[in-house]
Design an enzyme around this catalytic site. Structure first.
Site, PDB file in Angstrom:
ATOM      1  N   ALA A 246      -5.344  95.331  -7.718  1.00  0.00           N
ATOM      2  CA  ALA A 246      -4.423  94.639  -6.831  1.00  0.00           C
ATOM      3  C   ALA A 246      -2.996  95.024  -7.198  1.00  0.00           C
ATOM      4  O   ALA A 246      -2.703  95.376  -8.342  1.00  0.00           O
ATOM      5  CB  ALA A 246      -4.616  93.130  -6.969  1.00  0.00           C
TER       6      ALA A 246
ATOM      7  N   GLY B  48      -8.893  94.968  -9.422  1.00  0.00           N
ATOM      8  CA  GLY B  48      -9.391  94.700  -8.075  1.00  0.00           C
ATOM      9  C   GLY B  48     -10.055  95.910  -7.455  1.00  0.00           C
ATOM     10  O   GLY B  48     -10.959  95.769  -6.616  1.00  0.00           O
TER      11      GLY B  48
ATOM     12  N   GLU C 161     -13.527  95.763  -8.653  1.00  0.00           N
ATOM     13  CA  GLU C 161     -14.249  94.677  -7.985  1.00  0.00           C
ATOM     14  C   GLU C 161     -14.596  95.042  -6.547  1.00  0.00           C
ATOM     15  O   GLU C 161     -15.641  94.627  -6.029  1.00  0.00           O
ATOM     16  CB  GLU C 161     -13.415  93.400  -8.044  1.00  0.00           C
ATOM     17  CG  GLU C 161     -13.329  92.840  -9.462  1.00  0.00           C
ATOM     18  CD  GLU C 161     -12.474  91.600  -9.564  1.00  0.00           C
ATOM     19  OE1 GLU C 161     -13.015  90.536  -9.898  1.00  0.00           O
ATOM     20  OE2 GLU C 161     -11.253  91.701  -9.309  1.00  0.00           O
TER      21      GLU C 161
ATOM     22  N   GLU D   5      -7.830  92.483 -16.521  1.00  0.00           N
ATOM     23  CA  GLU D   5      -7.104  91.287 -16.075  1.00  0.00           C
ATOM     24  C   GLU D   5      -6.677  90.362 -17.207  1.00  0.00           C
ATOM     25  O   GLU D   5      -5.587  89.786 -17.171  1.00  0.00           O
ATOM     26  CB  GLU D   5      -7.951  90.509 -15.062  1.00  0.00           C
ATOM     27  CG  GLU D   5      -7.989  91.117 -13.674  1.00  0.00           C
ATOM     28  CD  GLU D   5      -9.066  92.165 -13.497  1.00  0.00           C
ATOM     29  OE1 GLU D   5      -9.325  92.568 -12.351  1.00  0.00           O
ATOM     30  OE2 GLU D   5      -9.666  92.590 -14.516  1.00  0.00           O
TER      31      GLU D   5
END
Length: 250
Positions: free
Chosen positions: A65, A108, A111, A131
């Site tokens: 992200a 992200g 993921e 993270e």
């Protein structure tokens, strides 16, 4: 679209994450555009191939992200499940999703790859979830999808320590199905999609739904799905074709 490049096919959609200047980081605009892709595939079910635009000579799937976006998010945004909601929608698409991972799939980005049905990788692919080093957790699926994919001990090591997996390690723990040289990766994804496309689409769709059902729903969901397929024209045509195929001479 501004953050995606799309190649249309009769039985598939190839979507390239296209923010190479920021290593294909997933920002709010990309989330919105991926939701548009999902809406199209929910209306017109096709195989989805996800890949990332190269950053110069280096491959990159998605470097997570966008940190600038995350920095400005608070409690309300976390509870909204911005990325987790998108990745769940991708995982639930009617037809299979293939992630063709070249280079880094981090945070992200990893993921997003975990949400695919099948992952294939280039020799330079790297998976990781850093993270906790940023003061947050991998809340878009890694805490449960990664657990299911690679098992509890390795998932905990990755999430607690930030350990990264090379392509060879990912293959060894069955996180990816195959490894290819970078120039051959998309062709391998298309070849995999070709094999899926040879199957009966309804059988594939129902197989995906049954696979996603909780254990407590079996065998009822299997029987119900099979009842639908036993009444389909495709079952009659395909089985008749199999029985009537030319026999090899001995």
């Amino acid at each position: 679209m501004n953050t995606l490049r799309i190649r249309e096919g009769g039985d598939r959609l190839v979507v390239e994450l296209h923010r190479p200047d920021v290593r294909n980081a997933i920002d709010d605009e990309m989330v919105a555009e991926l939701h548009e892709v999902c809406a199209r595939l929910e209306r017109d079910p096709r195989i989805l191939i996800l890949t990332g635009a190269s950053a110069g000579e280096k491959g990159i799937f998605a470097a997570g992200a966008d940190i600038r976006s995350l920095l400005g998010r608070g409690r309300d945004e976390a509870l909204a499940g911005i990325n987790s909601g998108l990745f769940t929608r991708i995982a639930r698409l009617p037809m299979p999703v293939i992630a063709a991972v070249d280079g880094h799939a981090i945070g992200g980005g990893a993921e997003l790859a975990y949400a695919a049905d099948i992952r294939i990788a280039s020799t330079r692919a790297v998976f990781g979830n850093p993270e906790s080093a940023l003061g947050i957790l991998a809340a878009a699926g890694a805490t449960w999808r990664l657990l299911e994919l690679v098992g509890e001990p390795l998932a905990k090591e990755i999430l607690f320590t930030g350990r990264r997996l090379t392509a060879e390690e990912a293959l060894r723990v069955h996180l990816v199905a195959s490894i290819h040289e970078p120039p051959d990766l998309l062709a391998a994804a298309d070849a995999l999609a070709d094999r899926i496309a040879e199957q009966d689409p309804l059988a594939v769709r129902l197989t995906k739904r049954v696979l996603a059902a909780p254990r407590s729903a079996h065998p009822l969901v299997d029987d119900l799905a099979q009842a639908i397929l036993f009444e389909s024209d495709a079952k009659t045509e395909r089985m008749s074709g199999f029985l009537n195929r030319p026999r090899e001479s001995t």
